[in-house]
Design an enzyme around this catalytic site. Structure first.
Site, PDB file in Angstrom:
ATOM      1  N   HIS A 101       0.877  -1.170   0.000  1.00 37.39           N
ATOM      2  CA  HIS A 101       0.000   0.000   0.000  1.00 37.39           C
ATOM      3  C   HIS A 101       0.919   1.227   0.000  1.00 37.39           C
ATOM      4  O   HIS A 101       1.991   1.203   0.608  1.00 37.39           O
ATOM      5  CB  HIS A 101      -0.830   0.123   1.279  1.00 37.39           C
ATOM      6  CG  HIS A 101      -1.742  -1.019   1.590  1.00 37.39           C
ATOM      7  ND1 HIS A 101      -1.325  -2.143   2.240  1.00 37.39           N
ATOM      8  CD2 HIS A 101      -3.076  -1.165   1.411  1.00 37.39           C
ATOM      9  CE1 HIS A 101      -2.357  -2.954   2.427  1.00 37.39           C
ATOM     10  NE2 HIS A 101      -3.438  -2.387   1.930  1.00 37.39           N
ATOM     11  N   ASP A 104       2.238   2.016   3.391  1.00 33.95           N
ATOM     12  CA  ASP A 104       3.181   1.076   4.021  1.00 33.95           C
ATOM     13  C   ASP A 104       4.603   1.541   3.785  1.00 33.95           C
ATOM     14  O   ASP A 104       5.478   1.376   4.628  1.00 33.95           O
ATOM     15  CB  ASP A 104       3.133  -0.331   3.376  1.00 33.95           C
ATOM     16  CG  ASP A 104       1.771  -0.943   3.338  1.00 33.95           C
ATOM     17  OD1 ASP A 104       0.951  -0.606   4.194  1.00 33.95           O
ATOM     18  OD2 ASP A 104       1.531  -1.771   2.426  1.00 33.95           O
TER      19      ASP A 104
HETATM   20  C1  XUL Z   1      -7.206  -6.627   4.664  1.00 35.05           C
HETATM   21  C2  XUL Z   1      -6.490  -7.042   3.438  1.00 35.05           C
HETATM   22  C3  XUL Z   1      -5.712  -5.979   2.753  1.00 35.05           C
HETATM   23  C4  XUL Z   1      -5.719  -6.068   1.271  1.00 35.05           C
HETATM   24  C5  XUL Z   1      -5.041  -4.905   0.590  1.00 35.05           C
HETATM   25  O1  XUL Z   1      -7.899  -7.630   5.296  1.00 35.05           O
HETATM   26  O2  XUL Z   1      -6.508  -8.193   3.053  1.00 35.05           O
HETATM   27  O3  XUL Z   1      -4.435  -5.996   3.248  1.00 35.05           O
HETATM   28  O4  XUL Z   1      -5.122  -7.249   0.827  1.00 35.05           O
HETATM   29  O5  XUL Z   1      -5.555  -3.697   0.968  1.00 35.05           O
END
Ligand code: XUL
Ligand code: CO
Length: 437
Positions: A101, A104
């Site tokens: 993300h 992150d």
């Molecule tokens: C949350 C989840 C996230 C997604 C990406 O449960 O799985 O980390 O994979 O936003």
């Protein structure tokens, strides 16, 4: 920069007999299974958020993970250093991909412009490290759920400016994903749902979510981003109900809003179980709809009702995943993305290696078993036989549209009753599966 994992060498395949816990016992990247290397079948990916940002915090206590490379600040310098550590880890592990993300990898600044500059400063390092190691980006995504501006959702927020900020954030995340050669981009609706229907205009929120995704599709076209878009189903957590609840709900949403040609599904095991399904069910739903894109590999705990995101070690589970995946032709741009975290008690850096090695070996075994099952063909033969009444005669005529209720009534009035059923052989089939394990 000194090595963060000086005691770990490149993890090698040593075969099933090896007693070395820092070796692969089943994942042998270059070994071919059915004409394709394990590397290409599995397309393993490490997630930045758990592996490099996870602290072991839970609702009952703060972080306790030991991460000697962290300087305890939220600075860009620390983020850049962490990025180099991440690539040292991945180079030693030998996974071909990673996922992140925006938030992150780089800290938020005082405003959007500063936040974007922070991201650019870290992306520069990610790019260098990708080039140095050959590790690629499986998919990028934007965190549209942690900042307080998204407390009511992002694309489904009642606050139009929260929607606008999210749009700006995804625009930047798409640019960065393209810059890093990302194979895909994921939308997980972190807070796109509701806690209370009394204060929610569901129809309006769903229309906004669809509009948001169309904007993303349009912008990708505009900048020439050709990666695959994914939507990731999850039924709840953090909200009581999320609009992307499960694979079937996502397919319906994508069809209703004319998005089905632009997004595939990224399916996660623990999300499937929270939805009251299995990952095999979710993959089957997506596969048969032609939208099976990628998987977030993890597992929940039978005795804990929440999204624990543990590393998958159950061979039966990985066999189900790989069987269904192979049946639907394997990955194109997707992969086995370990959206999984070490448990709080596993607080040392070395535990990150043990966790990933276990997950990769479990999936390698699942792949080999699934391939053997398909090559043997017994299960498929049983399935063919089970539906054989549809292959000719009356069944074939019905499938090809030659009948209606009246003509079928005529057939049955003449016959008097349907042909006797055959046994489903449930136990025999389950026993057969066990012979491959
Ligand atoms: C949350 C989840 C996230 C997604 C990406 O449960 O799985 O980390 O994979 O936003
Ligand atoms: Co996920």
């Amino acid at each position: 920069m000194p090595a963060a994992f000086p005691e770990v060498e490149r993890i090698r395949y040593e075969g099933p007999q090896s007693k070395n816990p820092l070796a692969f016992h089943h994942y042998n990247a270059d070994e071919k299974v059915g004409g394709k290397t394990m590397r290409d079948h599995l397309q393993f990916s490490v997630v930045y958020w758990h592996t490099f940002r996870g602290t072991g915090a839970d609702p009952f206590g703060p972080g306790c993970a030991v991460r000697p490379w962290e300087d305890g600040t939220d600075s860009v310098e620390n983020a850049q250093k962490r990025a180099r550590v991440a690539f040292e880890f991945m180079e030693k592990l030998g996974n071909p991909f990673y996922a992140f993300h925006d938030r992150d990898v780089a800290p938020e600044g005082a405003n959007l412009a500063e936040t974007n500059r922070n991201l650019d400063a870290v992306v520069k390092v990610l790019k260098e490290e990708q080039k140095r190691t050959g590790i690629g980006l499986l998919w990028g995504t934007a965190n549209l759920f942690s900042n307080r501006r998204y407390m009511h959702g992002a694309a489904t927020s009642p606050n139009a400016e929260a929607f606008a900020f999210a749009a700006a954030q995804v625009k930047k995340a798409l640019e960065v994903t393209k810059e890093l050669g990302g194979q895909g981009y994921t939308f997980w609706g972190g807070r796109e749902g509701y806690q209370n229907l009394w204060n929610t205009n569901m129809k309006r929120e769903l229309e906004h979510l669809a509009r948001f995704l169309h904007m993303a599709v349009d912008y990708a076209k505009e900048i020439g981003f050709t990666g695959q878009f994914y939507i990731e189903p999850k039924p709840k957590e953090p909200t009581k109900h999320q609009y992307d609840a499960d694979a079937a709900a996502c397919c319906n949403f994508l069809r209703e809003y004319d998005l089905i040609d632009h997004l595939k599904l990224n399916l996660e095991t623990n999300h499937a179980t929270l939805a009251g399904h299995t990952i095999q069910h979710e993959m089957e739903v997506a596969g048969s709809a032609g939208v099976l894109g990628s998987i977030d590999a993890n597992t929940g705990d039978m005795l804990l009702g929440w999204d624990t995101d543990q590393f998958p070690t159950d061979i039966y589970l990985t066999t189900q995943c790989m069987y269904t995946l192979l049946k639907y032709g394997g990955f194109t741009k997707g992969g086995v993305n370990f959206d999984a975290k070490v448990r709080r008690e596993s607080f040392e850096p070395i535990d990150l290696f043990h966790a990933h090695i276990g997950g990769m070996d479990a999936f390698a075994r699942g792949l080999k078993i699934a391939h053997a099952m398909l090559a043997d063909g017994k299960l498929e033969e049983l399935l063919r036989d089970r539906y054989s009444s549809w292959d000719n005669g009356l069944g074939k005529e019905i499938e090809s549209g030659k009948h209606g209720f009246a003509s079928l009534e005529k057939v049955m009035l003449e016959k008097g009753d349907a042909a006797p059923n055959k046994s489903g052989r449930q136990e025999m089939i389950e026993n057969l599966i066990n012979t491959y394990l």
